[in-house]
Design a protein around this motif. Structure first.
Motif, mmCIF file in Angstrom:
data_model
loop_
_atom_site.group_PDB
_atom_site.id
_atom_site.type_symbol
_atom_site.label_atom_id
_atom_site.label_comp_id
_atom_site.label_asym_id
_atom_site.label_seq_id
_atom_site.Cartn_x
_atom_site.Cartn_y
_atom_site.Cartn_z
ATOM 1 N N LYS A 623 3.931 -4.406 4.419
ATOM 2 C CA LYS A 623 3.791 -2.966 4.339
ATOM 3 C C LYS A 623 5.050 -2.328 3.783
ATOM 4 O O LYS A 623 6.162 -2.725 4.094
ATOM 5 C CB LYS A 623 3.498 -2.378 5.723
ATOM 6 C CG LYS A 623 2.079 -2.611 6.187
ATOM 7 C CD LYS A 623 1.762 -1.782 7.407
ATOM 8 C CE LYS A 623 0.297 -1.895 7.795
ATOM 9 N NZ LYS A 623 -0.038 -1.014 8.932
ATOM 10 N N HIS A 624 4.851 -1.304 2.960
ATOM 11 C CA HIS A 624 5.950 -0.566 2.357
ATOM 12 C C HIS A 624 6.294 0.605 3.283
ATOM 13 O O HIS A 624 5.580 1.607 3.332
ATOM 14 C CB HIS A 624 5.545 -0.065 0.973
ATOM 15 C CG HIS A 624 6.665 0.623 0.258
ATOM 16 N ND1 HIS A 624 6.471 1.361 -0.870
ATOM 17 C CD2 HIS A 624 7.994 0.678 0.532
ATOM 18 C CE1 HIS A 624 7.620 1.846 -1.270
ATOM 19 N NE2 HIS A 624 8.564 1.451 -0.440
ATOM 20 N N ARG A 625 7.337 0.424 4.041
ATOM 21 C CA ARG A 625 7.735 1.462 4.997
ATOM 22 C C ARG A 625 8.823 2.331 4.392
ATOM 23 O O ARG A 625 9.421 2.016 3.370
ATOM 24 C CB ARG A 625 8.236 0.822 6.302
ATOM 25 C CG ARG A 625 7.205 -0.098 6.941
ATOM 26 C CD ARG A 625 7.721 -0.679 8.234
ATOM 27 N NE ARG A 625 6.769 -1.622 8.797
ATOM 28 C CZ ARG A 625 5.730 -1.289 9.562
ATOM 29 N NH1 ARG A 625 5.527 -0.011 9.841
ATOM 30 N NH2 ARG A 625 4.899 -2.201 10.031
ATOM 31 N N LYS A 670 11.859 7.497 -6.573
ATOM 32 C CA LYS A 670 10.517 7.517 -7.141
ATOM 33 C C LYS A 670 9.579 6.666 -6.288
ATOM 34 O O LYS A 670 9.862 5.498 -6.027
ATOM 35 C CB LYS A 670 10.556 6.971 -8.573
ATOM 36 C CG LYS A 670 9.207 6.916 -9.264
ATOM 37 C CD LYS A 670 8.649 8.296 -9.537
ATOM 38 C CE LYS A 670 7.374 8.232 -10.340
ATOM 39 N NZ LYS A 670 6.798 9.554 -10.597
ATOM 40 N N VAL A 671 8.461 7.255 -5.855
ATOM 41 C CA VAL A 671 7.468 6.546 -5.038
ATOM 42 C C VAL A 671 6.206 6.381 -5.882
ATOM 43 O O VAL A 671 5.660 7.356 -6.401
ATOM 44 C CB VAL A 671 7.152 7.317 -3.731
ATOM 45 C CG1 VAL A 671 6.073 6.587 -2.938
ATOM 46 C CG2 VAL A 671 8.415 7.482 -2.905
ATOM 47 N N GLU A 672 5.771 5.132 -6.033
ATOM 48 C CA GLU A 672 4.554 4.844 -6.791
ATOM 49 C C GLU A 672 3.346 5.121 -5.908
ATOM 50 O O GLU A 672 3.177 4.506 -4.857
ATOM 51 C CB GLU A 672 4.552 3.393 -7.257
ATOM 52 C CG GLU A 672 3.412 3.085 -8.207
ATOM 53 C CD GLU A 672 3.481 1.661 -8.735
ATOM 54 O OE1 GLU A 672 2.654 1.304 -9.583
ATOM 55 O OE2 GLU A 672 4.370 0.908 -8.273
ATOM 56 N N GLU A 726 -1.288 3.356 10.890
ATOM 57 C CA GLU A 726 -1.947 2.173 11.449
ATOM 58 C C GLU A 726 -3.052 1.641 10.532
ATOM 59 O O GLU A 726 -3.575 0.555 10.773
ATOM 60 C CB GLU A 726 -2.544 2.515 12.818
ATOM 61 C CG GLU A 726 -1.513 2.965 13.832
ATOM 62 C CD GLU A 726 -2.157 3.419 15.138
ATOM 63 O OE1 GLU A 726 -3.405 3.390 15.197
ATOM 64 O OE2 GLU A 726 -1.429 3.764 16.073
ATOM 65 N N THR A 727 -3.412 2.409 9.512
ATOM 66 C CA THR A 727 -4.549 2.036 8.658
ATOM 67 C C THR A 727 -4.106 1.528 7.299
ATOM 68 O O THR A 727 -4.680 0.553 6.794
ATOM 69 C CB THR A 727 -5.483 3.248 8.456
ATOM 70 O OG1 THR A 727 -5.862 3.766 9.736
ATOM 71 C CG2 THR A 727 -6.728 2.845 7.673
ATOM 72 N N GLU A 731 3.148 2.948 3.610
ATOM 73 C CA GLU A 731 3.516 4.099 4.436
ATOM 74 C C GLU A 731 4.354 5.109 3.665
ATOM 75 O O GLU A 731 4.227 6.315 3.891
ATOM 76 C CB GLU A 731 4.283 3.626 5.664
ATOM 77 C CG GLU A 731 3.445 2.787 6.623
ATOM 78 C CD GLU A 731 4.241 2.419 7.864
ATOM 79 O OE1 GLU A 731 5.385 2.918 7.995
ATOM 80 O OE2 GLU A 731 3.723 1.646 8.686
ATOM 81 N N ALA A 732 5.212 4.616 2.756
ATOM 82 C CA ALA A 732 6.088 5.535 2.020
ATOM 83 C C ALA A 732 5.268 6.500 1.176
ATOM 84 O O ALA A 732 5.537 7.707 1.154
ATOM 85 C CB ALA A 732 7.050 4.731 1.143
ATOM 86 N N ALA A 733 4.247 5.969 0.460
ATOM 87 C CA ALA A 733 3.424 6.839 -0.370
ATOM 88 C C ALA A 733 2.614 7.810 0.477
ATOM 89 O O ALA A 733 2.432 8.980 0.102
ATOM 90 C CB ALA A 733 2.484 5.991 -1.239
ATOM 91 N N ILE A 734 2.128 7.354 1.643
ATOM 92 C CA ILE A 734 1.344 8.233 2.513
ATOM 93 C C ILE A 734 2.231 9.357 3.048
ATOM 94 O O ILE A 734 1.835 10.535 3.079
ATOM 95 C CB ILE A 734 0.710 7.434 3.650
ATOM 96 C CG1 ILE A 734 -0.254 6.396 3.085
ATOM 97 C CG2 ILE A 734 -0.016 8.356 4.610
ATOM 98 C CD1 ILE A 734 -1.352 6.967 2.238
#
Length: 779
Positions: A623-625, A670-672, A726-727, A731-734
């Protein structure tokens, strides 16, 4: 160098003159060549001047070119010498061979004249002795021949006197063929002496023949008699000079009636084919119907033979009758193969037809029935192959349509997973079963199938190519990406929106299975059992191209997966649009709790997660945190700003919020956001969430909020952070998209004063506790 070149040039010139004088076909060519003596190409002409050539060569060439020309001319001279030597040797060998041939001819001719004279003397001696024997036996031979003629005449006279008695015996024994033969033999005598010496015999014989003609007519027009017996009667009547032209139409009509009786019936085909594939009772139950059918066909063939004998000028009619029988057989077969039948049943039918063809070909070879039947068999077999693939396509569609059952009516807990496994089995096992059926046809030794083996291999390969293309079209139809025709209304008429989305996901994963598993397995089986072919012509290319099929379903899988995300996103976006367009945000009241649309949004995500868990595998990516990023994201920025803003007044905080937001965007990493959708649970869910949050941001930009409306959006978005983490896997993009929604709402707010952190945390914790009670974590 000049002293060495002179003898070599003289020798080359002498050899060239010899060759030119020997091989020159046209003397006039020397006159034409003399006009070119001034050029470098005139070296091969008879009027070649060496001095002039050297002067011209020295003027036009440098030293290096002269040396090169010297080397070339030396090589040419050697080649000419070699060629001349070979010509001399060849001519010498020919002279030797001619000399040897003359010597052999001379030795063989010696003594031949003496032998010929000796042979002539012997022939003359044999001839004189033969003439002496003929002269001595002439009188006795004449007497013997006279006695022999007298004996034959007495036999004929005795036969004429015994003819009425013989005819009576033939009538009693119904040996009409013998009676006609006897009477036909006596007719020349009756015509010559019937009115004088043999008048009584002629009258008695004619009375007997009248009885025979009457009996033959009765036999000819009797329906109880067989076709062969009636044909024999017609032949006998024709021998008796009875007018039988009127019988041709009646016999032809009888043959046409029997043709209808010989035609295979659908119920008879079913019974015979089923019995012929029963290993326990095949010999007992099969022998009676097949033997009876073969006997009828053999009788029909003999009747055709007799018909041709009676009417030799009607050769086309028997051929047409036989071809009509073959055509009707295969028309019945084509109607029969439209249903779902096994290869064993088809083999039973083809074996009966081929037996009939061979039986009729024995008596009607000029009809070329085996070749004619091959053309009709191609249509029937090709239709059987196409029908088999159509039923396979229908089986796969039926397995996919199980997704149509609603969750309340479904007996399975995981309807999508059950439908996917059933579809995989229908594709792979169904294809293997189809190949097994076709291999039985190839392995059979029936002459008809042996001659069509290459065509059958091509049809099977073409059938699989067309089948997978049709399956791709069926996927497009079931997914709603292609409009359905009238014949496919039953496939799409009952699809609900919820069920259709799950079906699209099943289709996407099934496309991956076909590309990675089904097509390679089918390709191996075709290479092992269906290699060869070539009936369609090599210029048309291979019939089955697995690479093209893999590309089709790889593209179809990606498009269907994107289509699923689009459908789910559109449904959630509709919910979000209603949330933002229904209330009056300018007059919104202070937030008391998280809005109900958040529950609906999470419920949709839960349903999406349930679907993807049934179909897609889990991803292996980490996961990308937020901590993975070196720079600061919008969410970290908002937490820092929130601590600073607590010490400021509401007015100052509202004024500086927009400026701080834009400044933070200049320094954040920059967040993809939008990446390629993978065939994993996390990738699909994350993509849908990203698209929904992006839609949420755009909806917020279209509204105008008061302070309470902005705080309600802030509360709803802050609550969504925990369940969405949790889904999703990114996470960074969300976090970035959630912050963008808040920023968009603040930009459209008349008084962008956020909720105090204690109040915000209290409302979020209360909602989280309630949400966790309603959605317990399952292991």
């Amino acid at each position: 160098m000049g002293t060495e070149d002179v003898p070599l040039d003289d020798k080359a010139k002498r050899m060239r003159d010899l060759l030119s004088s020997f091989y020159s076909p046209d003397p006039s060519s020397t006159n034409d060549a003399s006009s070119n003596h001034g050029s470098l190409d005139a070296i091969d002409t008879t009027s070649f001047d060496a001095d002039q050539y050297m002067n011209l060569l020295i003027r036009k060439s440098n030293l290096e070119a002269l040396l090169q020309r010297h080397v070339e001319m030396a090589a040419e001279i050697k080649n000419i010498d070699t060629d001349l030597q070979m010509l001399v040797y060849e001519n010498y060998n020919k002279f030797i061979s001619a000399t040897d041939a003359i010597k052999r001819m001379k030795s063989n001719i010696v003594g031949m004249e003496t032998n010929m004279e000796h042979l002539l003397d012997k022939i003359m001696s044999v001839q004189s002795k033969s003439d002496g024997v003929n002269t001595s036996l002439f009188e006795k031979r004449e007497h013997i021949e006279k006695l022999h003629r007298t004996r034959n005449l007495l036999r004929k006279v005795q036969f004429i006197y015994d003819l009425p008695v013989r005819l009576e015996k033939c009538i009693k024994s119904e040996a009409y063929a013998d009676a006609v033969k006897f009477y036909a033999g006596a007719m020349p005598i009756f015509k010559a002496y019937g009115d004088s010496s043999f008048q009584d015999c002629k009258q008695a014989s004619e009375e007997a023949i009248a009885i025979i003609v009457k009996n033959l007519q009765g036999k000819l027009f009797s329906d109880s008699e067989s076709i062969q017996a009636r044909a024999e009667a017609a032949v006998l009547l024709k021998q008796l000079d009875f007018p039988v032209d009127s019988l041709q139409a009646k016999l032809l009509e009888k043959l046409e009636q029997s043709l209808g009786d010989l035609q295979l019936k659908p119920d008879e085909i079913e019974n015979v084919s089923v019995e012929s594939n029963d290993p326990k009772q095949g010999e007992v139950s099969d022998s009676i119907p097949i033997a009876a059918h073969e006997g009828s066909v053999l009788e029909f063939a003999e009747a055709i033979r007799a018909y041709r004998v009676i009417f030799p000028d009607s050769e086309g009619q028997p051929t047409k009758l036989a071809q009509d029988l073959v055509v009707k057989h295969f028309e019945t077969t084509q109607h029969y193969v439209k249903g779902r039948i096994s290869s064993g049943k088809l083999l039973g039918v083809l074996r009966i037809i081929w037996t009939d063809v061979l039986l009729m070909d024995e008596v009607l070879s000029e009809a070329v029935l085996p070749g004619f039947s091959l053309e009709a068999a191609q249509v029937a077999l090709k239709q059987y192959v196409a029908s088999t693939f159509n039923y396979l396509l229908r089986d796969i569609s039926d397995a996919l349509l199980r997704v149509n059952v609603s969750s309340k009516e479904a007996a399975e807990e995981l309807p999508l997973q059950v439908a996917l496994e059933a579809s995989k089995k229908a594709v792979l096992q169904g294809s293997m079963d189809v190949l097994l059926e076709f291999r039985r046809l190839l392995d059979d030794d029936l002459g008809l199938l042996v001659q069509l083996r290459d065509f059958l291999i091509d049809w099977v390969q073409e059938g699989f190519q067309d089948f997978f293309r049709a399956l791709d079209d069926r996927f497009l139809l079931l997914s709603g990406r292609k409009s359905s025709s009238s014949q496919d209304q039953d496939l799409t008429g009952a699809h609900g929106e919820k069920v259709l989305a799950g079906l699209v996901l099943v289709l996407a994963q099934l496309s991956v299975f076909i590309e990675q598993t089904a097509v390679p397995r089918i390709t191996e089986e075709i290479a092992a059992s269906f290699s060869g072919g070539g009936g369609r012509g090599y210029e048309n290319g291979p019939a089955f191209v697995p690479g093209e099929i893999c590309r089709i379903f790889r593209s179809a899988g990606e498009k269907l997966l994107l289509h699923y995300t689009k459908m789910r996103t559109q449904k959630v976006s509709t919910l979000l649009r209603k949330r933002f367009t229904t209330p009056n945000w300018v007059k919104h009241k202070e937030p008391r709790e998280v809005h109900m649309f958040v529950d609906l949004f999470l419920q949709e995500l839960k349903e999406i997660g349930s679907e993807v868990r049934q179909i897609l595998p889990q991803g292996h990516s980490r996961k990308h945190r937020r901590s993975d990023s070196n720079g600061s994201t919008a969410s970290s920025r908002s937490n820092q700003l929130r601590d600073d803003k607590m010490t400021r007044s509401n007015t100052q905080r509202a004024r500086s919020q927009l400026l701080e937001t834009h400044l933070a965007k200049l320094f954040k990493q920059k967040v993809e956001i939008f990446t390629k959708v993978e065939y994993t649970q996390e990738s699909v869910v994350t993509t849908i969430v990203k698209l929904c949050l992006k839609s949420l941001q755009e909806f917020a930009r279209l509204q105008t909020f008061n302070r309470s409306g902005f705080q309600q959006i802030q509360l709803d978005i802050q609550f969504l952070r925990t369940p969405l983490k949790e889904t999703v896997e990114d996470e960074a993009a969300i976090d970035f998209l959630l912050d963008e929604v808040i920023v968009a709402a603040s930009e459209r707010c008349l008084d962008p004063i956020p909720l105090e952190p204690p109040i915000l945390d209290k409302l979020i914790q209360a909602k989280l506790a309630k949400w966790k009670e309603q959605n317990p974590v399952t292991p």
